[in-house]
Design a protein around this motif. Structure first.
Motif, PDB file in Angstrom:
ATOM      1  N   UNK A 118       5.316  18.067  11.855  1.00 46.89           N
ATOM      2  CA  UNK A 118       3.851  18.064  11.881  1.00 46.89           C
ATOM      3  C   UNK A 118       3.275  19.055  10.881  1.00 46.89           C
ATOM      4  N   UNK A 119       3.922  20.220  10.750  1.00 43.82           N
ATOM      5  CA  UNK A 119       3.472  21.203   9.768  1.00 43.82           C
ATOM      6  C   UNK A 119       3.588  20.655   8.357  1.00 43.82           C
ATOM      7  N   UNK A 120       4.698  19.947   8.076  1.00 44.81           N
ATOM      8  CA  UNK A 120       4.869  19.327   6.757  1.00 44.81           C
ATOM      9  C   UNK A 120       3.798  18.265   6.502  1.00 44.81           C
ATOM     10  N   UNK A 121       3.475  17.492   7.532  1.00 46.26           N
ATOM     11  CA  UNK A 121       2.412  16.491   7.411  1.00 46.26           C
ATOM     12  C   UNK A 121       1.088  17.154   7.013  1.00 46.26           C
ATOM     13  N   UNK A 122       0.758  18.239   7.713  1.00 41.41           N
ATOM     14  CA  UNK A 122      -0.512  18.919   7.470  1.00 41.41           C
ATOM     15  C   UNK A 122      -0.573  19.470   6.045  1.00 41.41           C
ATOM     16  N   UNK A 123       0.504  20.130   5.626  1.00 38.95           N
ATOM     17  CA  UNK A 123       0.512  20.748   4.291  1.00 38.95           C
ATOM     18  C   UNK A 123       0.431  19.682   3.203  1.00 38.95           C
ATOM     19  N   UNK A 171       0.833  -1.209   0.000  1.00 40.36           N
ATOM     20  CA  UNK A 171       0.000   0.000   0.000  1.00 40.36           C
ATOM     21  C   UNK A 171       0.866   1.257   0.000  1.00 40.36           C
ATOM     22  N   UNK A 172       0.402   2.262  -0.710  1.00 46.63           N
ATOM     23  CA  UNK A 172       1.134   3.520  -0.751  1.00 46.63           C
ATOM     24  C   UNK A 172       1.122   4.180   0.635  1.00 46.63           C
ATOM     25  N   UNK A 203       5.143  10.019   1.335  1.00 53.42           N
ATOM     26  CA  UNK A 203       6.336   9.268   0.895  1.00 53.42           C
ATOM     27  C   UNK A 203       7.551   9.555   1.772  1.00 53.42           C
ATOM     28  N   UNK A 204       8.329   8.510   2.002  1.00 56.70           N
ATOM     29  CA  UNK A 204       9.581   8.610   2.775  1.00 56.70           C
ATOM     30  C   UNK A 204       9.330   9.176   4.181  1.00 56.70           C
ATOM     31  N   UNK A 205       8.212   8.796   4.790  1.00 58.45           N
ATOM     32  CA  UNK A 205       7.866   9.303   6.117  1.00 58.45           C
ATOM     33  C   UNK A 205       7.312   8.168   6.955  1.00 58.45           C
ATOM     34  N   UNK A 206       7.475   8.265   8.261  1.00 60.11           N
ATOM     35  CA  UNK A 206       6.905   7.270   9.164  1.00 60.11           C
ATOM     36  C   UNK A 206       5.503   7.657   9.615  1.00 60.11           C
ATOM     37  N   UNK A 207       4.902   8.631   8.946  1.00 62.24           N
ATOM     38  CA  UNK A 207       3.544   9.051   9.285  1.00 62.24           C
ATOM     39  C   UNK A 207       2.539   7.986   8.870  1.00 62.24           C
ATOM     40  N   UNK A 208       1.520   7.808   9.707  1.00 58.47           N
ATOM     41  CA  UNK A 208       0.407   6.929   9.369  1.00 58.47           C
ATOM     42  C   UNK A 208      -0.855   7.775   9.239  1.00 58.47           C
TER      43      UNK A 208
END
Length: 284
Positions: A223-228, A176-177, A181-186
Protein backbone atom coordinates in the motif's frame (compact mmCIF):
# COMPACT_ATOMS: atom_id res chain seq x y z
CA UNK A 1 41.12 40.10 72.81
CA UNK A 2 41.18 39.24 69.08
CA UNK A 3 43.62 41.28 67.05
CA UNK A 4 42.91 42.60 63.58
CA UNK A 5 45.72 40.47 62.06
CA UNK A 6 45.71 42.68 58.94
CA UNK A 7 42.11 41.80 57.77
CA UNK A 8 40.51 44.31 55.41
CA UNK A 9 36.91 44.22 56.60
CA UNK A 10 35.75 46.59 53.88
CA UNK A 11 37.03 44.31 51.15
CA UNK A 12 35.54 41.29 52.91
CA UNK A 13 32.16 43.04 53.14
CA UNK A 14 32.19 43.85 49.43
CA UNK A 15 33.00 40.23 48.57
CA UNK A 16 30.17 38.94 50.76
CA UNK A 17 27.77 41.47 49.27
CA UNK A 18 28.74 40.37 45.75
CA UNK A 19 28.25 36.71 46.72
CA UNK A 20 24.79 37.49 48.14
CA UNK A 21 23.76 39.24 44.88
CA UNK A 22 24.99 36.27 42.81
CA UNK A 23 23.18 33.78 45.04
CA UNK A 24 19.99 35.85 44.86
CA UNK A 25 20.18 35.89 41.09
CA UNK A 26 20.78 32.12 40.99
CA UNK A 27 17.85 31.57 43.36
CA UNK A 28 15.59 33.70 41.16
CA UNK A 29 16.55 31.69 38.07
CA UNK A 30 15.94 28.40 39.90
CA UNK A 31 12.52 29.61 41.07
CA UNK A 32 11.61 30.70 37.55
CA UNK A 33 12.73 27.38 36.09
CA UNK A 34 10.82 25.52 38.81
CA UNK A 35 7.67 27.46 37.95
CA UNK A 36 8.02 26.62 34.26
CA UNK A 37 8.57 22.94 35.07
CA UNK A 38 5.46 22.92 37.28
CA UNK A 39 3.36 24.46 34.51
CA UNK A 40 4.68 21.98 31.97
CA UNK A 41 4.10 19.09 34.38
CA UNK A 42 0.49 20.17 34.95
CA UNK A 43 -0.04 20.47 31.22
CA UNK A 44 1.37 17.00 30.56
CA UNK A 45 -0.76 15.48 33.30
CA UNK A 46 -3.88 17.02 31.80
CA UNK A 47 -2.94 15.69 28.38
CA UNK A 48 -2.04 12.25 29.73
CA UNK A 49 -4.92 11.66 32.15
CA UNK A 50 -7.55 14.10 30.94
CA UNK A 51 -9.93 13.87 27.99
CA UNK A 52 -8.04 13.55 24.75
CA UNK A 53 -9.05 14.39 21.21
CA UNK A 54 -7.46 13.54 17.92
CA UNK A 55 -6.22 17.13 17.72
CA UNK A 56 -4.44 17.05 21.08
CA UNK A 57 -2.86 13.69 20.25
CA UNK A 58 -1.49 15.05 17.00
CA UNK A 59 0.20 17.93 18.81
CA UNK A 60 2.49 15.62 20.80
CA UNK A 61 3.98 16.45 24.18
CA UNK A 62 6.60 18.78 22.70
CA UNK A 63 4.14 21.38 21.47
CA UNK A 64 1.66 23.20 23.70
CA UNK A 65 -1.75 23.88 22.21
CA UNK A 66 -2.47 27.45 21.21
CA UNK A 67 -6.21 26.97 21.47
CA UNK A 68 -6.89 25.59 24.97
CA UNK A 69 -4.86 28.14 26.94
CA UNK A 70 -7.98 29.84 28.33
CA UNK A 71 -9.41 26.52 29.58
CA UNK A 72 -6.05 25.48 31.04
CA UNK A 73 -5.45 28.75 32.90
CA UNK A 74 -9.02 29.43 34.10
CA UNK A 75 -9.69 29.12 37.85
CA UNK A 76 -13.36 28.76 38.84
CA UNK A 77 -12.53 29.55 42.51
CA UNK A 78 -11.47 33.13 41.81
CA UNK A 79 -13.96 35.91 42.56
CA UNK A 80 -13.71 37.31 39.08
CA UNK A 81 -14.97 34.04 37.61
CA UNK A 82 -18.64 34.39 36.69
CA UNK A 83 -20.55 31.46 35.27
CA UNK A 84 -23.08 32.64 32.75
CA UNK A 85 -25.87 30.54 31.44
CA UNK A 86 -25.42 29.83 27.77
CA UNK A 87 -28.51 29.08 25.79
CA UNK A 88 -28.21 27.11 22.58
CA UNK A 89 -30.74 27.58 19.84
CA UNK A 90 -31.90 24.16 18.79
CA UNK A 91 -32.35 23.69 15.10
CA UNK A 92 -36.06 23.62 14.46
CA UNK A 93 -37.43 20.66 12.61
CA UNK A 94 -39.60 21.21 9.58
CA UNK A 95 -41.87 19.02 7.55
CA UNK A 96 -39.90 16.99 5.04
CA UNK A 97 -36.55 17.47 6.82
CA UNK A 98 -35.80 13.74 6.77
CA UNK A 99 -36.71 13.52 3.07
CA UNK A 100 -34.24 16.31 2.33
CA UNK A 101 -31.52 14.56 4.34
CA UNK A 102 -32.01 11.30 2.43
CA UNK A 103 -32.59 12.86 -0.99
CA UNK A 104 -28.97 12.34 -2.15
CA UNK A 105 -29.02 8.59 -1.44
CA UNK A 106 -30.40 5.97 -3.85
CA UNK A 107 -33.79 4.60 -2.81
CA UNK A 108 -35.04 1.03 -3.21
CA UNK A 109 -38.68 0.20 -2.63
CA UNK A 110 -39.43 -2.78 -0.41
CA UNK A 111 -43.10 -3.68 -0.76
CA UNK A 112 -44.65 -5.98 1.82
CA UNK A 113 -47.26 -8.32 0.33
CA UNK A 114 -49.58 -10.99 1.61
CA UNK A 115 -48.80 -14.64 0.86
CA UNK A 116 -50.96 -16.32 -1.75
CA UNK A 117 -52.78 -18.33 0.92
CA UNK A 118 -54.06 -15.16 2.60
CA UNK A 119 -55.35 -13.42 -0.55
CA UNK A 120 -58.91 -14.47 0.31
CA UNK A 121 -61.78 -12.16 1.32
CA UNK A 122 -62.90 -13.05 4.86
CA UNK A 123 -66.49 -12.17 3.90
CA UNK A 124 -67.15 -13.77 0.51
CA UNK A 125 -64.04 -15.85 -0.06
CA UNK A 126 -63.20 -13.96 -3.27
CA UNK A 127 -59.57 -13.39 -4.27
CA UNK A 128 -58.07 -10.12 -3.09
CA UNK A 129 -56.34 -7.86 -5.62
CA UNK A 130 -53.87 -5.01 -4.88
CA UNK A 131 -55.36 -1.52 -5.08
CA UNK A 132 -52.50 0.64 -3.74
CA UNK A 133 -49.56 0.95 -1.40
CA UNK A 134 -48.98 2.96 1.79
CA UNK A 135 -45.64 4.41 2.91
CA UNK A 136 -44.48 3.16 6.34
CA UNK A 137 -40.92 4.38 7.07
CA UNK A 138 -37.37 4.99 5.84
CA UNK A 139 -34.52 2.65 6.78
CA UNK A 140 -30.82 3.22 6.11
CA UNK A 141 -29.22 0.09 4.67
CA UNK A 142 -25.47 -0.30 5.17
CA UNK A 143 -23.73 -2.24 2.40
CA UNK A 144 -20.31 -3.52 3.63
CA UNK A 145 -17.34 -3.18 1.31
CA UNK A 146 -16.50 -6.26 -0.70
CA UNK A 147 -13.73 -7.17 -3.11
CA UNK A 148 -13.91 -8.69 -6.55
CA UNK A 149 -11.25 -9.45 -9.13
CA UNK A 150 -11.60 -7.83 -12.55
CA UNK A 151 -10.04 -10.21 -15.10
CA UNK A 152 -9.11 -8.15 -18.16
CA UNK A 153 -9.08 -9.85 -21.57
CA UNK A 154 -8.78 -8.56 -25.11
CA UNK A 155 -10.78 -9.89 -28.02
CA UNK A 156 -8.85 -11.00 -31.09
CA UNK A 157 -10.51 -10.45 -34.48
CA UNK A 158 -9.64 -12.24 -37.72
CA UNK A 159 -10.52 -11.67 -41.36
CA UNK A 160 -11.90 -15.01 -42.59
CA UNK A 161 -11.80 -13.92 -46.24
CA UNK A 162 -8.08 -13.16 -46.06
CA UNK A 163 -7.57 -16.41 -44.23
CA UNK A 164 -9.30 -18.27 -47.06
CA UNK A 165 -6.91 -16.58 -49.45
CA UNK A 166 -3.94 -17.71 -47.41
CA UNK A 167 -3.40 -14.44 -45.54
CA UNK A 168 -3.52 -14.03 -41.78
CA UNK A 169 -5.07 -10.70 -40.70
CA UNK A 170 -5.60 -10.25 -36.96
CA UNK A 171 -6.71 -7.19 -34.97
CA UNK A 172 -7.14 -6.53 -31.24
CA UNK A 173 -8.31 -3.46 -29.28
CA UNK A 174 -5.87 -1.26 -27.43
CA UNK A 175 -5.08 -2.09 -23.82
CA UNK A 176 -5.47 0.71 -21.26
CA UNK A 177 -2.36 1.44 -19.26
CA UNK A 178 -2.48 0.07 -15.68
CA UNK A 179 -2.48 2.46 -12.75
CA UNK A 180 0.78 0.90 -11.56
CA UNK A 181 2.86 -1.28 -13.94
CA UNK A 182 3.14 -4.97 -13.06
CA UNK A 183 0.59 -4.56 -10.24
CA UNK A 184 -2.95 -5.74 -9.57
CA UNK A 185 -3.84 -2.28 -8.25
CA UNK A 186 -6.85 -0.53 -9.74
CA UNK A 187 -7.75 3.15 -9.65
CA UNK A 188 -10.52 2.38 -7.16
CA UNK A 189 -8.31 0.40 -4.76
CA UNK A 190 -5.50 2.99 -4.77
CA UNK A 191 -7.97 5.83 -4.28
CA UNK A 192 -9.57 3.99 -1.35
CA UNK A 193 -6.22 3.40 0.38
CA UNK A 194 -5.22 7.05 -0.02
CA UNK A 195 -8.61 8.32 1.15
CA UNK A 196 -8.51 6.10 4.25
CA UNK A 197 -4.96 7.21 5.03
CA UNK A 198 -5.09 10.95 4.40
CA UNK A 199 -8.79 11.84 4.74
CA UNK A 200 -10.01 9.44 7.43
CA UNK A 201 -6.65 9.10 9.23
CA UNK A 202 -6.58 5.27 9.13
CA UNK A 203 -2.93 4.07 9.34
CA UNK A 204 -1.73 1.44 6.91
CA UNK A 205 -1.34 -1.29 9.54
CA UNK A 206 -5.06 -0.99 10.33
CA UNK A 207 -5.94 -0.98 6.66
CA UNK A 208 -3.85 -4.12 6.28
CA UNK A 209 -6.11 -5.82 8.84
CA UNK A 210 -9.28 -4.55 7.15
CA UNK A 211 -8.21 -5.81 3.73
CA UNK A 212 -7.44 -9.21 5.25
CA UNK A 213 -10.94 -9.34 6.73
CA UNK A 214 -12.32 -8.70 3.24
CA UNK A 215 -10.33 -11.67 1.90
CA UNK A 216 -7.07 -10.24 0.55
CA UNK A 217 -3.60 -10.29 2.17
CA UNK A 218 -2.53 -6.79 1.16
CA UNK A 219 0.59 -5.73 3.05
CA UNK A 220 1.20 -2.21 4.29
CA UNK A 221 4.43 -2.20 2.25
CA UNK A 222 2.45 -2.73 -0.95
CA UNK A 223 0.00 0.00 0.00
CA UNK A 224 2.88 2.37 0.76
CA UNK A 225 4.37 1.63 -2.68
CA UNK A 226 0.98 2.31 -4.27
CA UNK A 227 0.74 5.68 -2.53
CA UNK A 228 4.27 6.78 -3.44
CA UNK A 229 4.05 5.70 -7.09
CA UNK A 230 0.59 7.20 -7.63
CA UNK A 231 1.62 10.46 -5.98
CA UNK A 232 4.72 10.75 -8.17
CA UNK A 233 3.13 9.72 -11.48
CA UNK A 234 -0.53 10.74 -11.23
CA UNK A 235 -0.92 13.54 -8.68
CA UNK A 236 2.14 15.69 -9.43
CA UNK A 237 0.42 17.69 -12.21
CA UNK A 238 -2.48 18.38 -9.83
CA UNK A 239 -0.30 19.42 -6.90
CA UNK A 240 1.82 21.52 -9.26
CA UNK A 241 -1.24 23.43 -10.42
CA UNK A 242 -2.40 23.86 -6.81
CA UNK A 243 1.03 25.29 -5.98
CA UNK A 244 0.73 27.78 -8.84
CA UNK A 245 -2.69 28.91 -7.60
CA UNK A 246 -1.33 29.21 -4.05
CA UNK A 247 1.49 31.49 -5.20
CA UNK A 248 -1.04 33.69 -7.02
CA UNK A 249 -3.09 34.18 -3.82
CA UNK A 250 -2.80 37.33 -1.73
CA UNK A 251 -2.86 35.37 1.53
CA UNK A 252 -1.63 31.92 2.56
CA UNK A 253 -1.72 29.85 5.74
CA UNK A 254 1.14 27.62 6.89
CA UNK A 255 1.29 24.88 9.51
CA UNK A 256 4.46 23.36 10.92
CA UNK A 257 4.26 19.87 12.41
CA UNK A 258 7.24 18.01 13.92
CA UNK A 259 7.61 14.42 12.68
CA UNK A 260 10.09 11.58 12.97
CA UNK A 261 11.23 9.99 9.71
CA UNK A 262 12.71 6.50 9.74
CA UNK A 263 15.72 5.64 7.59
CA UNK A 264 16.32 9.26 6.63
CA UNK A 265 19.80 9.59 5.07
CA UNK A 266 22.32 11.23 7.39
CA UNK A 267 19.93 11.45 10.35
CA UNK A 268 19.18 9.33 13.40
CA UNK A 269 15.75 7.80 13.89
CA UNK A 270 15.16 10.12 16.85
CA UNK A 271 15.99 13.25 14.87
CA UNK A 272 13.08 15.66 14.66
CA UNK A 273 12.03 16.66 11.15
CA UNK A 274 9.31 19.05 10.11
CA UNK A 275 6.35 18.95 7.75
CA UNK A 276 5.04 22.22 6.38
CA UNK A 277 1.50 22.36 5.01
CA UNK A 278 0.28 25.41 3.11
CA UNK A 279 -3.23 26.44 2.12
CA UNK A 280 -4.88 29.47 0.60
CA UNK A 281 -8.05 31.20 1.73
CA UNK A 282 -11.26 31.99 -0.08
CA UNK A 283 -10.83 35.46 -1.45
CA UNK A 284 -13.71 37.68 -2.44
Amino acid sequence: MIENAGIDYKELYLQMQSAVVALSKTLEEIQKENKNLKEENEYLKRKLFGTKSETSKSLGFEQLSLFDEAEAEANPDEEQFILEEVKFNKKKKYKGQLDDKLSKLPHIEVIMTLPESELVCPVCNSKLVPVGKKFVRHEIEFVPAKLKVRDVYTTTYECRKCRANGKSVMKSPGIPEPVIPHSYASAESVAFVMKQKFVNGVPLYRQESEWKQMGLDLSRTTMANWIIYSSEHWLKPLTGRMHEILLESKHAHADETPVQVLNEPGKKATTKSYMWVYSSIKES
